[in-house]
Design an enzyme around this catalytic site. Structure first.
Site, short mmCIF file in Angstrom:
data_model
loop_
_atom_site.label_atom_id
_atom_site.label_comp_id
_atom_site.label_asym_id
_atom_site.label_seq_id
_atom_site.Cartn_x
_atom_site.Cartn_y
_atom_site.Cartn_z
N TRP A 81 0.89 -1.16 0.00
CA TRP A 81 0.00 0.00 0.00
C TRP A 81 0.93 1.20 0.00
O TRP A 81 1.65 1.44 0.96
CB TRP A 81 -0.89 0.00 1.24
N GLY A 108 5.96 -0.08 7.02
CA GLY A 108 6.15 1.04 7.94
C GLY A 108 6.63 2.26 7.17
O GLY A 108 6.51 2.32 5.95
N GLU A 485 -21.55 6.14 10.30
CA GLU A 485 -21.06 4.86 9.80
C GLU A 485 -21.61 4.59 8.39
O GLU A 485 -20.89 4.15 7.50
CB GLU A 485 -21.47 3.73 10.78
N LYS A 489 -19.37 4.02 4.97
CA LYS A 489 -19.47 2.79 4.18
C LYS A 489 -19.83 3.13 2.74
O LYS A 489 -19.28 2.58 1.80
CB LYS A 489 -20.56 1.90 4.81
N GLU A 492 -16.89 4.91 0.91
CA GLU A 492 -15.72 4.04 0.85
C GLU A 492 -15.78 3.08 -0.35
O GLU A 492 -14.80 2.88 -1.04
CB GLU A 492 -15.65 3.24 2.16
N HIS A 508 -27.58 25.23 10.01
CA HIS A 508 -26.44 26.10 10.31
C HIS A 508 -25.44 26.13 9.15
O HIS A 508 -24.29 26.53 9.34
CB HIS A 508 -25.78 25.66 11.61
N LYS A 608 -7.04 -2.89 4.30
CA LYS A 608 -7.86 -3.28 5.46
C LYS A 608 -7.19 -2.90 6.77
O LYS A 608 -7.85 -2.50 7.71
CB LYS A 608 -8.12 -4.79 5.40
O1 M6R Z 1 -8.76 -2.49 12.11
P1 M6R Z 1 -9.45 -1.30 12.68
O2 M6R Z 1 -10.81 -1.58 13.20
O3 M6R Z 1 -8.61 -0.57 13.70
O4 M6R Z 1 -9.61 -0.31 11.45
C1 M6R Z 1 -10.11 0.98 11.62
C2 M6R Z 1 -10.51 1.59 10.31
O5 M6R Z 1 -9.41 1.65 9.45
C3 M6R Z 1 -11.65 0.81 9.63
O6 M6R Z 1 -12.76 0.71 10.45
C4 M6R Z 1 -12.04 1.48 8.30
O7 M6R Z 1 -12.60 2.72 8.55
C5 M6R Z 1 -12.98 0.57 7.52
N1 M6R Z 1 -12.41 0.29 6.24
C6 M6R Z 1 -14.34 1.15 7.32
O8 M6R Z 1 -15.16 0.26 6.63
#
Ligand code: M6R
Length: 613
Positions: A81, A108, A485, A489, A492, A508, A608
């Protein structure tokens, strides 16, 4: 982000390495590469694009299909990535030193790479890529005396600033592999005449269950089949091998077109598996939790992305039912503020992967300040789970789609358990109320199933409004948390813009966005806030918006609402409404993106597990 793997053993490493980076593809998928050490030569292949592209190249390459050593072979591989340098063949890992003697895979960020690169360039060292990683290979080579591979690596890592999990090969030592960890995860697997390294156990769990997690600032040296561990000063250290018995779950789509849809449909099971083992005789039982949270007077819920939205939804009930001050913060903000926390504060870090860099840093900062830390995590043995004082696992199983669904639902369920537990412990609710909440909790998977049955209806709605390129989600209270949320979604995976807004805030400023035909999705599930949100709906309707309403009300009241579409939400305790309301909105995002032809399981630019800050 990025997934790294390494192999040393008597077998041909190529197939293992390719299979393993495929299992880590969730960590990044813009390019991938592989390097194997064969007869004092490192062979390298790396390609922009998905791992399937690399596989094709490997198939065609003589170097990767020739006879391997019968005694010992080593190799490393990477799925990327991009952080420094665009996704391209040349920026893909592994990176090689100028002479081809060293190959490195890295997860990293090297923060001082520009400075290091400048000084290496002054010594006439040439660079091919724009990455920070290439300076690592160059440094190792510049510090190598022609004999001591370990010393060159040790001296190099002491010059690096930032975070790094590394796998390193040296052409002079085809029977050696070195792994290094600082602030990015790396796990070691001990097999039969072969050993492995990886960013995550899922890469090799089918080969061995004997593992060891490399600790902060530690180096592992694989010398044939012997493994020795050192700190960054070169002092040998002892590490404990643990045996894990984890069921990583299935990585099969089970007939669904996408992992996301499969995972949406698995939510009743994820919720059930998370709550049921913790309900015994109408009580919530979580071993030692009672002692652990003794004396807390404030809660911080700290997380990123959807996990942060879990906190936003839970906060209302922590305050209302358990009567405890609850602050919800983004990990990336929390860690750079001076949060007012002490030994009476419970910091809950919520994370599916357990590896999110900002959440991990927030956890460490909380511990440093003396707070009690509780991790709500899905991936067993992950960094956050290992470092927190207390961990409650969400038993959602393996989640593969980048857009989280079942882990989100399982995290909400853990929050409900905690709210009821703390409320009862603090004498805020009676035993009878606990029983009622528990009954609702046990029935929750059934309500989620009912919402999943709306699949076809939601598909039709997504089809009808598929031309909308700007969607506004509005609601109040817990509904506002669900809006956030739902909006995340939606954007995304569909790449269409959307925004979540507290319904009362519209006037506002944001209401200026509304024009005839704008799509507004309004959530009205909390009866106490119904009329208020309805007034806000009327305001957007008056300006020509189309409104889809998610409503928990009597049939008669719903019939009179005059909305363009209605999705009925069954009644339950307000605390649990977010778990039900989110389901049709996940399905809406899924079908909307499907109809737009998006790459649903691996949306562009994402990964992910977000292991960079
Ligand atoms: O692995 P995590 O739950 O810490 O990840 C946090 C976010 O990166 C994760 O929830 C991200 O926002 C998702 N892709 C949303 O669907």
């Amino acid at each position: 982000m990025c997934g790294i793997v390494g192999y040393i053993g008597k077998n041909n490493p190529v197939e293992f390495l390719l299979n393993s980076i495929e299992k880590l593809e969730y960590r990044g998928y813009d390019s991938s590469g592989i390097a194997v050490c064969n007869k004092n030569k490192i062979n390298l292949l790396k390609k922009k694009g998905r791992i399937s592209v690399l596989r094709n190249e490997v198939k065609k390459s003589q170097d990767f299909n020739s006879n391997f050593n019968l005694e010992i072979n080593s190799g490393i591989a990477h799925t990327r990535w991009a952080t420094h340098g665009e996704p391209s063949d040349v920026n893909a890992h592994p990176h090689m030193s100028q002479s081809g003697k060293f190959a490195v895979v890295h997860n990293g960020i090297i923060e001082n790479y520009l400075e290091l690169k400048k000084s290496l360039k002054r010594r006439n060292i040439k660079f091919l890529s724009q990455t920070d990683t290439e300076v690592i290979c160059a440094l190792i080579e510049s510090l190598y005396d022609g004999q001591d591979f370990f010393k060159a690596v040790k001296d190099t890592v002491n010059l690096l600033e930032g975070s790094f999990a590394l796998g390193i090969l040296c052409a002079d030592y085809p029977d050696k592999l070195i792994a290094v960890k600082k602030d990015s995860p790396i796990i070691i697997g001990f097999g039969e005449h072969e050993n492995y390294i990886a960013s995550d156990v899922s890469a090799f769990i089918d080969k061995t269950k004997k593992i060891c997690r490399l600790g902060e600032c530690e180096i592992a040296v694989f010398d044939k089949l012997d493994i020795k561990f050192y700190d960054f000063n070169g002092k040998e250290i002892k590490k404990e091998i643990i045996s894990v018995d984890w069921n990583i779950g299935s990585s099969d789509k089970k007939g669904f077109e996408h992992f996301m849809l499969k995972e949406i449909m698995e939510q009743p099971e994820a919720i059930r598996n998370t709550i049921m083992p913790r309900i015994i005789n109408n009580e919530i039982k979580i071993d030692n939790l009672d002692k652990f949270i003794n004396s807390i007077n404030k809660i911080y819920i700290v997380a990123c992305g959807s996990a942060y939205h879990v906190g936003a939804a839970a906060r209302y009930s922590f305050e209302k039912i358990a009567g405890i001050t609850t602050i919800v913060d983004l990990a990336s903000e929390f860690r750079y503020r001076t949060p007012a926390i002490d030994e009476n504060t419970l910091v809950i870090i919520t994370s599916q992967s357990g590896e999110t860099a900002d959440s991990l840093a927030a956890l460490r900062e909380s511990k440093r300040r003396g707070a009690k830390t509780l991790a709500v995590v899905n991936v067993v043995g992950s960094s956050i789970a290992s470092e927190a004082d207390f961990v409650i696992y969400t038993w959602a199983g393996l989640e593969i789609a980048v857009a989280t669904t079942k882990a989100y639902s399982a995290q909400l369920s853990v929050m409900y358990l905690l709210i009821i537990f703390i409320a009862f412990k603090n004498n805020k609710i009676t035993h009878d109320s606990v029983k009622k909440y528990i009954q609702n909790l046990i029935y929750l998977p059934e309500l989620v199933t009912q919402m999943l049955e709306l699949k076809s209806k939601i598909y039709e709605i997504a089809k009808k409004y598929n031309n909308s390129d700007n969607v506004l989600f509005i609601g109040r209270g817990v509904d506002y948390a669900t809006c956030r949320e739902a909006s995340l979604k939606f954007k995304e995976i569909s790449y269409s813009h959307s925004e979540a807004y507290a319904a009362g805030e519209l006037k506002h400023g944001t209401i200026s966005l509304i024009e005839p035909g704008s799509l507004v999705i309004a959530i009205l599930t909390d009866k106490k806030l119904f009329e208020k949100t309805l007034s806000n709906i009327r305001e957007v309707q008056a300006r020509g918006a189309k409104v889809i309403g998610l409503v928990s009300e009597s049939k008669a009241k719903i019939a009179d609402l005059g909305l363009d579409e209605i999705i009925e939400i069954p009644a339950t305790s307000v605390m649990m409404l977010p778990s039900i309301t989110v389901i049709p909105l996940q399905l809406f995002a899924y079908y909307f993106a499907l109809l737009k032809g998006r790459d649903i399981d691996k949306p562009r630019n994402l990964a992910k597990s977000v292991t960079v800050e």
